[in-house]
Design an enzyme around this catalytic site. Structure first.
Site, mmCIF file in Angstrom:
data_model
loop_
_atom_site.group_PDB
_atom_site.id
_atom_site.type_symbol
_atom_site.label_atom_id
_atom_site.label_comp_id
_atom_site.label_asym_id
_atom_site.label_seq_id
_atom_site.Cartn_x
_atom_site.Cartn_y
_atom_site.Cartn_z
ATOM 1 N N PRO A 162 0.787 -1.236 0.000
ATOM 2 C CG PRO A 162 0.026 -0.946 2.184
ATOM 3 C CD PRO A 162 0.741 -1.923 1.292
ATOM 4 C CB CYS A 163 3.178 2.740 -2.448
ATOM 5 S SG CYS A 163 2.301 2.360 -3.956
#
Length: 163
Positions: free
Chosen positions: A121-122
């Site tokens: 989940p950048c």
């Protein structure tokens, strides 16, 4: 590759026997579809589509194959996967988490080449000032903000009027 529809457009997955090797958000390469996907791929598709439909899903259950990823990047991705939906961190936080306290820029490079967007989940990573930077997925910062709104992250609980 398996292509599938989501609320943000057609996405895709590649996989090996060990796990997902690549996540494509809209604007993926042309490629013939693969054969029947295994159960773990079908489950990943359901979870990713649900997240884009607005469910604050945690995709930690999606199995990744990081064998083609540099070792430092794999460590960063593993650390980031520990940041849950609605939680935020900075590049510096991740650098410290992987025992590279001066490595915020290296973490940023790892985020920029993330082959597993959304699953790693950048979008939950902010600059040290709390600003939204460096989101290379389609839609850029607008998509990043939308993902944080879906997850009801602190400071992102009200949807943008002009997204």
């Amino acid at each position: 590759m398996l292509r599938f529809e989501t609320a943000i457009g057609e996405c895709g997955l590649r996989w090996s026997e060990a796990g997902i090797t690549r996540v494509y958000l809209p604007r993926m390469p042309s490629e013939a579809p693969a054969g029947e996907p295994p159960a773990f791929v079908r489950e990943a598709v359901k979870a990713i589509a649900a997240l884009f439909d607005g469910e604050p899903r945690d995709l930690r259950e999606v199995v990744l194959d990081c064998s083609a990823v540099p070792e430092f990047h794999a460590r960063v991705y593993a650390a980031l996967r520990e940041v849950g939906p609605g939680e935020l961190c900075t590049y510096g936080d991740l650098a410290r988490a992987v025992d590279a306290p001066n490595g915020a820029q290296a973490v940023g490079r790892a985020m920029g080449s993330n082959p597993f967007p959304i699953v790693v989940p950048c979008h939950r990573v902010l600059s040290s000032t709390g600003a939204l930077h460096g989101f290379s997925a389609p839609g850029g910062i607008v998509t990043k903000r939308r993902m944080l709104e879906i997850e009801r992250a602190p400071g992102f609980t009200q949807q943008s009027l002009f997204a």
